[in-house]
Design a protein around this motif. Structure first.
Motif, PDB file in Angstrom:
ATOM      1  N   SER A 280       2.862  -8.007  -9.333  1.00 38.14           N
ATOM      2  CA  SER A 280       2.489  -6.990 -10.318  1.00 38.14           C
ATOM      3  C   SER A 280       2.958  -7.440 -11.687  1.00 38.14           C
ATOM      4  O   SER A 280       3.964  -6.979 -12.192  1.00 38.14           O
ATOM      5  N   PRO A 432      -6.705  -5.039 -14.888  1.00 36.19           N
ATOM      6  CA  PRO A 432      -6.170  -4.385 -13.676  1.00 36.19           C
ATOM      7  C   PRO A 432      -5.838  -2.911 -13.933  1.00 36.19           C
ATOM      8  O   PRO A 432      -5.506  -2.538 -15.062  1.00 36.19           O
ATOM      9  N   GLU A 510     -12.191  -3.823  -9.002  1.00 34.73           N
ATOM     10  CA  GLU A 510     -11.134  -4.668  -8.413  1.00 34.73           C
ATOM     11  C   GLU A 510     -11.536  -6.143  -8.425  1.00 34.73           C
ATOM     12  O   GLU A 510     -10.710  -7.028  -8.580  1.00 34.73           O
ATOM     13  N   SER A 513     -11.022  -7.391 -12.047  1.00 39.85           N
ATOM     14  CA  SER A 513      -9.653  -7.514 -12.543  1.00 39.85           C
ATOM     15  C   SER A 513      -8.815  -8.426 -11.662  1.00 39.85           C
ATOM     16  O   SER A 513      -7.655  -8.658 -11.936  1.00 39.85           O
ATOM     17  N   GLU A 515      -7.798  -7.746  -8.688  1.00 46.69           N
ATOM     18  CA  GLU A 515      -6.800  -7.010  -7.900  1.00 46.69           C
ATOM     19  C   GLU A 515      -7.002  -7.212  -6.403  1.00 46.69           C
ATOM     20  O   GLU A 515      -6.085  -7.017  -5.634  1.00 46.69           O
ATOM     21  N   GLU A 518      -4.883 -10.125  -5.454  1.00 46.10           N
ATOM     22  CA  GLU A 518      -3.460  -9.783  -5.490  1.00 46.10           C
ATOM     23  C   GLU A 518      -3.033  -9.151  -4.185  1.00 46.10           C
ATOM     24  O   GLU A 518      -1.960  -9.382  -3.683  1.00 46.10           O
TER      25      GLU A 518
END
Length: 522
Positions: A280, A432, A510, A513, A515, A518
């Motif tokens: 993060s 994000p 998502e 970005s 994400e 991640e």
């Protein structure tokens, strides 16, 4: 977590367009309605304030606001908006979109009403209180930029997301029209009841004492639409993306969205979500710079450059109209007639070019994409600016007036069917979730910086090169022609910086970005 998206977010992405999408547009768009209403009206109000509070006995022209006062009235709202964009953008990521969303609206309502109630009667106190409350009005409006865009993008499905975010922004068009129409009605009503001779006939009598109510009513009515949506704002659930990705509570996200979408959404098993997210990264991290650094440069620079061009024209419409003779010279009218004439001219331009441009974007953004619309918009703005600037002498002749207005309208049309709309949409899609509102705030604040450059730089630049012909209190500038050439160059730069911005058409938030990756890594 597996590669697939959290179910509730997937459900949002593939949801059919429903009634709640439209209510969200109206609820989210009210801030922009107020913003545009206010920006539109202040240009009318400043003319009137000049006549009421800065009347000089024996002067051949009606009173106008001194340059520093005029700059303050317009400038404080910009500074307020810029601060609001940064502050509420950051707060929206910290506290959640919904919690902050009611605050910005309440601030707008209170400040709108207060800006019509000046304490005292001499010019100084009236202007000081007007500036003070306009700062806070700007602060609330500024907060609305990142929050509205983020909320709308997080509520939308991926097929029509661009159109929905653009529709929120397009509410500005209605705000402009409402401001214009309301000003026309109020000015006509007062003019019918309290008629007065033209300024050249009776300088003092041309401004009736009741004119002091006109500007106050116009400013205060801006609070009504915002106040009407306050209740609805407090009832909107927090966006699922914030709840699931930032607050990490997928069960609540699923429950909230089941209510809104009227479908049963299964919550994720709890254990997967409670894992510590290793990845993060914050806004000032190397990782952010690597992934989104150029994106942020793209969204900030294009918005900055666009607003230089956009606001320099917007605020000087009235000067252009008088220059081409749409509005007779000030001394041939009384105060209320002037408000009426300027409002009418501006509303016509809005109706013909500004408003259609917004809706063209809404119609085409998910078909041809953000990138194409933004490039096309900057390209045509450049073309029309040069077409106005190079044969500028030609346009000043009486018989070529209509041509000038057409070219001028087209510039605006392509600003709105172009970068004015897309610079608002894109930052809400490519960052994000935990930084989305902050990054949008930073981008829009850069836009407001550009607006200040456009509005104030232009005030001085566009003055006549001959000091004796410049407006009272201003130094000589480079003239309108050279200013337009300069704006053409600004648009070329905007065209080039657009290449830094990725295309988000048809992709989930998502995916844009990063994400999803991640979550795999965590």
């Amino acid at each position: 977590m597996a590669k697939e998206q959290i179910q509730v977010l997937n459900a949002l992405d593939v949801a059919k367009t429903q009634w709640y999408h439209f209510t969200a547009i109206i609820i989210a768009g009210m801030g922009f309605f107020t913003d545009a209403y206010d920006l539109f009206c202040i240009s009318l109000v400043t003319k009137l304030l000049g006549r009421i509070y800065y009347h000089v006995d024996g002067a051949e022209k009606p009173g106008t606001l001194p340059p520093n006062v005029s700059a303050a009235v317009n400038g404080v709202a910009f500074i307020g908006t810029l601060s609001g964009q940064l502050f509420f953008g950051w707060l929206g990521d910290k506290m959640g979109r919904k919690k902050v969303y009611g605050m910005t609206l309440m601030l707008m309502v209170v400040a709108s009403i207060a800006s019509g109630l000046s304490f005292g009667h001499d010019p100084k106190t009236v202007m000081t209180t007007l500036c003070f409350f306009r700062f806070w009005l700007g602060f609330g409006i500024g907060g609305d930029y990142p929050l509205s865009a983020t909320i709308m993008s997080e509520y939308s499905n991926k097929k029509t997301r661009g159109a929905f975010i653009a529709a929120v922004f397009a509410m500005q068009g209605f705000g402009i029209l409402a401001g214009g129409i309301f000003a026309i009605i109020i000015a006509s009503a007062f003019k019918a009841k309290f008629d007065a001779p033209a300024y050249e006939v009776d300088p003092l009598g041309s401004t009736v004492p009741q004119a002091d109510y006109v500007w106050r009513i116009i400013l205060m009515v801006g609070a009504i639409p915002a106040a009407m949506t306050y209740y609805s704002r407090t009832k909107m659930p927090e966006t699922a993306r914030y709840t699931a990705l930032v607050a990490k509570n997928t069960e609540k996200a699923a429950a909230d969205m089941s209510k809104v979408l009227h479908v049963e959404i299964q919550a994720e098993p709890k254990k997967e979500v409670t894992q510590q997210q290793s990845n993060s990264f914050g806004l000032f991290s190397k990782e952010f710079l690597r992934r989104h650094g150029l994106h942020l440069l793209g969204t900030t620079s294009t918005w900055f450059l666009l607003d230089i061009a956009f606001y320099s024209q917007n605020l000087f419409q009235k000067d252009i109209f008088s220059a081409i003779g749409w509005i007779p010279s000030a001394k041939t009218m009384n105060a209320l007639e002037e408000v009426y004439r300027i409002a009418r001219a501006q509303t016509l331009i809005a109706l013909c070019s500004t408003v259609p441009g917004y809706w063209f974007t809404v119609a085409f953004i998910d078909r041809i994409g953000r990138f194409a619309i933004q490039l096309m918009g900057f390209f045509f703005m450049t073309v029309f600016m040069f077409a106005l600037a190079i044969p500028y002498e030609h346009w000043t002749h009486k018989e070529n007036r209509i041509g000038f207005v057409v070219m001028y309208s087209l510039t605006f049309f392509f600003a709105n069917f172009g970068p004015n709309a897309t610079t608002f949409v894109v930052p809400a899609e490519i960052f994000p979730a935990r930084l989305r509102s902050t990054c949008h705030g930073i981008s829009s604040a850069c836009g407001k910086l550009g607006a200040m450059v456009g509005a104030f730089g232009f005030l001085y630049l566009a003055q006549n090169q001959d000091k004796s012909k410049a407006d009272a209190g201003y130094p000589a500038g480079i003239g309108v022609k050279n200013s337009l050439l300069l704006l053409g160059v600004v648009n070329i730069l905007g065209f080039l910086f657009t290449f830094l911005v990725p295309e988000a058409k048809g992709k989930s938030l998502e995916e844009m970005s990063g994400e999803q990756e991640e979550e795999v890594e965590s």
